[in-house]
Design a protein around this motif. Structure first.
Motif, PDB file in Angstrom:
ATOM      1  N   LEU A 182      11.196 -30.975  51.687  1.00  0.00           N
ATOM      2  CA  LEU A 182      11.275 -30.500  50.314  1.00  0.00           C
ATOM      3  C   LEU A 182      10.887 -29.027  50.222  1.00  0.00           C
ATOM      4  N   GLU A 183      11.691 -28.242  49.489  1.00  0.00           N
ATOM      5  CA  GLU A 183      11.441 -26.809  49.350  1.00  0.00           C
ATOM      6  C   GLU A 183      11.164 -26.409  47.902  1.00  0.00           C
ATOM      7  N   TYR A 184      11.884 -27.026  46.950  1.00  0.00           N
ATOM      8  CA  TYR A 184      11.812 -26.594  45.559  1.00  0.00           C
ATOM      9  C   TYR A 184      11.594 -27.769  44.604  1.00  0.00           C
ATOM     10  N   ILE A 185      10.864 -27.481  43.529  1.00  0.00           N
ATOM     11  CA  ILE A 185      10.756 -28.370  42.383  1.00  0.00           C
ATOM     12  C   ILE A 185      11.387 -27.627  41.208  1.00  0.00           C
ATOM     13  N   PHE A 186      12.432 -28.204  40.609  1.00  0.00           N
ATOM     14  CA  PHE A 186      13.116 -27.566  39.478  1.00  0.00           C
ATOM     15  C   PHE A 186      12.920 -28.450  38.252  1.00  0.00           C
ATOM     16  N   ILE A 187      12.223 -27.925  37.240  1.00  0.00           N
ATOM     17  CA  ILE A 187      11.926 -28.686  36.020  1.00  0.00           C
ATOM     18  C   ILE A 187      12.620 -28.010  34.844  1.00  0.00           C
ATOM     19  N   ASP A 188      13.529 -28.745  34.190  1.00  0.00           N
ATOM     20  CA  ASP A 188      14.258 -28.211  33.045  1.00  0.00           C
ATOM     21  C   ASP A 188      13.828 -28.941  31.774  1.00  0.00           C
ATOM     22  N   ASP A 189      13.105 -28.249  30.882  1.00  0.00           N
ATOM     23  CA  ASP A 189      12.715 -28.774  29.568  1.00  0.00           C
ATOM     24  C   ASP A 189      12.237 -30.222  29.633  1.00  0.00           C
ATOM     25  N   PRO A 190      11.036 -30.462  30.129  1.00  0.00           N
ATOM     26  CA  PRO A 190      10.590 -31.832  30.349  1.00  0.00           C
ATOM     27  C   PRO A 190      10.646 -32.748  29.133  1.00  0.00           C
ATOM     28  N   VAL A 191       9.886 -32.476  28.072  1.00  0.00           N
ATOM     29  CA  VAL A 191       9.895 -33.356  26.902  1.00  0.00           C
ATOM     30  C   VAL A 191       9.842 -32.489  25.655  1.00  0.00           C
ATOM     31  N   SER A 192      10.989 -32.355  24.995  1.00  0.00           N
ATOM     32  CA  SER A 192      11.048 -31.488  23.819  1.00  0.00           C
ATOM     33  C   SER A 192      10.644 -32.202  22.540  1.00  0.00           C
ATOM     34  N   SER A 193      10.449 -33.537  22.608  1.00  0.00           N
ATOM     35  CA  SER A 193      10.153 -34.299  21.393  1.00  0.00           C
ATOM     36  C   SER A 193       8.657 -34.436  21.120  1.00  0.00           C
ATOM     37  N   LEU A 194       7.811 -33.855  21.956  1.00  0.00           N
ATOM     38  CA  LEU A 194       6.370 -33.985  21.765  1.00  0.00           C
ATOM     39  C   LEU A 194       5.882 -33.112  20.610  1.00  0.00           C
ATOM     40  N   ASP A 195       4.799 -33.559  19.943  1.00  0.00           N
ATOM     41  CA  ASP A 195       4.168 -32.682  18.972  1.00  0.00           C
ATOM     42  C   ASP A 195       3.443 -31.568  19.718  1.00  0.00           C
ATOM     43  N   GLU A 196       2.945 -30.577  18.962  1.00  0.00           N
ATOM     44  CA  GLU A 196       2.390 -29.386  19.606  1.00  0.00           C
ATOM     45  C   GLU A 196       1.214 -29.707  20.526  1.00  0.00           C
ATOM     46  N   ASN A 197       0.318 -30.599  20.079  1.00  0.00           N
ATOM     47  CA  ASN A 197      -0.855 -30.922  20.896  1.00  0.00           C
ATOM     48  C   ASN A 197      -0.467 -31.544  22.226  1.00  0.00           C
ATOM     49  N   HIS A 198       0.477 -32.503  22.190  1.00  0.00           N
ATOM     50  CA  HIS A 198       0.887 -33.152  23.433  1.00  0.00           C
ATOM     51  C   HIS A 198       1.736 -32.222  24.297  1.00  0.00           C
ATOM     52  N   LEU A 199       2.497 -31.336  23.641  1.00  0.00           N
ATOM     53  CA  LEU A 199       3.293 -30.382  24.419  1.00  0.00           C
ATOM     54  C   LEU A 199       2.383 -29.426  25.180  1.00  0.00           C
ATOM     55  N   ILE A 200       1.311 -28.988  24.534  1.00  0.00           N
ATOM     56  CA  ILE A 200       0.326 -28.132  25.208  1.00  0.00           C
ATOM     57  C   ILE A 200      -0.306 -28.883  26.371  1.00  0.00           C
ATOM     58  N   GLN A 201      -0.678 -30.155  26.123  1.00  0.00           N
ATOM     59  CA  GLN A 201      -1.286 -30.953  27.185  1.00  0.00           C
ATOM     60  C   GLN A 201      -0.339 -31.112  28.359  1.00  0.00           C
ATOM     61  N   LEU A 202       0.943 -31.346  28.071  1.00  0.00           N
ATOM     62  CA  LEU A 202       1.927 -31.506  29.140  1.00  0.00           C
ATOM     63  C   LEU A 202       2.048 -30.218  29.953  1.00  0.00           C
ATOM     64  N   ALA A 203       2.093 -29.077  29.266  1.00  0.00           N
ATOM     65  CA  ALA A 203       2.183 -27.794  29.967  1.00  0.00           C
ATOM     66  C   ALA A 203       0.962 -27.550  30.845  1.00  0.00           C
ATOM     67  N   ASN A 217       1.714 -25.051  51.876  1.00  0.00           N
ATOM     68  CA  ASN A 217       2.667 -26.160  52.047  1.00  0.00           C
ATOM     69  C   ASN A 217       4.101 -25.748  51.712  1.00  0.00           C
ATOM     70  N   GLY A 218       4.282 -24.542  51.170  1.00  0.00           N
ATOM     71  CA  GLY A 218       5.621 -23.982  51.034  1.00  0.00           C
ATOM     72  C   GLY A 218       6.414 -24.373  49.814  1.00  0.00           C
ATOM     73  N   LEU A 219       5.903 -25.237  48.941  1.00  0.00           N
ATOM     74  CA  LEU A 219       6.672 -25.638  47.769  1.00  0.00           C
ATOM     75  C   LEU A 219       6.788 -24.489  46.772  1.00  0.00           C
ATOM     76  N   LYS A 220       7.983 -24.346  46.195  1.00  0.00           N
ATOM     77  CA  LYS A 220       8.215 -23.361  45.152  1.00  0.00           C
ATOM     78  C   LYS A 220       8.691 -24.080  43.890  1.00  0.00           C
ATOM     79  N   PHE A 221       8.352 -23.511  42.722  1.00  0.00           N
ATOM     80  CA  PHE A 221       8.599 -24.174  41.443  1.00  0.00           C
ATOM     81  C   PHE A 221       9.428 -23.274  40.540  1.00  0.00           C
TER      82      PHE A 221
END
Length: 371
Positions: A182-203, A217-221
């Motif tokens: 594994l070389e890369y982790i690509f995350i596109d807009d994980p959960v857009s339906s969260l309220d602000e508090n949970h969105l902050i927690q997720l980030a 370990n070489g992983l890039k995000f």
């Protein structure tokens, strides 16, 4: 002349930073970029064997498509979320036994008594509300937002396992060898339906995982989002990163512009919204997503000026009507949501409301200091 998404993917690959953050409006090509990047790094070829180990782990709209509902239309009782057979969920559930972790993570982002129950072969999952007295509601059809939360929880727990496994320096001592390439982790807009508090927690949770990933370990995000709040939290949490704005251009190409700050200081999000709307109006190329941008602009203006509700900025003689128009079009709640082209009257509404904002509030009559 803009670039192709393949060329932009090449740029991302050539960058050696651990983390790359990308902000883009919806319909700007984020999901397509994630696919082009995967095909660039780890193309599917006929030579691939069953023992192939993936080089890119990604989360995007296609990840959510691995899960679909069986609503038991005849009995209306046995509602279940089906899981398509795939290497992604096989790794999480069958190989690593992460189902308990997924349940705990899902309940943390939703509610403690909303409980997923997996079938023994992990081909489906049901949901119930536990009452605390050995009773439950039976099989529930959870909301679309809760469904997105569940799917993200699967990815999050798998990513947590990937990082902890890769942090073991001695390859022979790792719990599994399936992440060794594994070389890369690509995350596109994980959960857009969260309220602000949970969105902050997720980030914050994502940032903590990334920070726990040992540099050796070489992983890039690579993380893309249309949420200024999500972008800003990640920007402030992560120190060693590069930031971009992805734009879709009129010629059909794309532009990846380097930025050096959060959404407010680096690309003046509110000014960019205004500019994007002005360009769409001038070119008569207003689409339905422009109503979402208009609403965002009103929300940001009302917050800056101290209004409790953005709708209070609307023209007073049409406030109820215009509020309803923006609500419907920005949330895609009408049966006509599949029609990308708004009516002439709807296009005129966008121009009217942008002009109203510019002409009636001093916030827009003089450029803010961060412009």
């Amino acid at each position: 002349m803009g670039q192709t998404l393949v060329e932009i993917a090449e740029t991302l690959r050539a960058t050696h930073k651990k983390v790359q953050l990308i902000y883009a409006f919806n319909a700007s090509g984020k999901t397509r970029l994630s696919r082009e990047f995967r095909d660039l790094i780890d193309p599917k070829t006929e030579e691939r064997g069953d023992d192939h180990r993936t080089k890119v782990l990604y989360y995007n709209a296609f990840t959510e498509d691995l899960f679909y509902w069986d609503n038991d239309l005849e009995g209306d009782i046995e509602r279940k979320l089906k899981i398509q057979p795939n290497a992604y969920t096989k790794s999480a559930f069958e190989d690593l036994g992460l189902d308990g972790n997924v349940i705990a993570t899902f309940q943390r982002y939703t509610q403690p008594n909303l409980t997923p129950r997996f079938s023994t072969d992990f081909s489906e999952v049901t949901f119930s509300l536990e009452r605390g007295t050995d009773t439950s509601t039976g099989n529930l059809k959870i909301s679309k937002g809760e469904e997105s939360n569940f799917i993200w929880s699967v990815f999050y727990c798998l990513l947590d396992q990937v990082i902890s496994t890769r942090n073991v320096a001695d390859v022979d001592e790792r719990e599994t060898d399936q992440f060794n390439d594994l070389e890369y982790i690509f995350i596109d807009d994980p959960v857009s339906s969260l309220d602000e508090n949970h969105l902050i927690q997720l980030a914050v949770d994502i940032a903590d995982l990334i920070k726990s990933s040992d540099t050796v370990n070489g992983l890039k995000f690579i993380i893309t989002t249309h949420s200024p709040l999500f972008f800003n939290v990640l920007f402030n949490e992560l120190k060693n990163k590069i930031c971009y704005m992805l734009k879709r251009l009129e010629d059909g190409g794309f532009e990846l512009e380097a930025k050096n700050g959060d959404s407010n200081h680096s690309f003046s999000y509110h000014l960019y919204l205004k500019q994007t709307l002005e360009q769409a109006i001038a070119a008569d190329k207003i689409e339905r997503y422009h109503f979402t941008l208009l609403r965002n602009l009103y929300e940001k203006t009302s917050s800056f000026l101290g209004y409790p509700r953005w709708s209070e900025l609307l023209p007073s003689d049409q406030q109820l009507y215009l509020n309803r128009i923006i609500q419907f079009t920005s949330h895609n709640t009408l049966s006509s949501e599949a029609i990308a082209e708004p009516s002439p009257e709807e296009k005129q509404t966008v121009k009217l409301l942008l002009d109203h904002l510019r002409n009636n509030y001093s916030y827009w009559q003089k450029e803010p200091p961060n412009a």
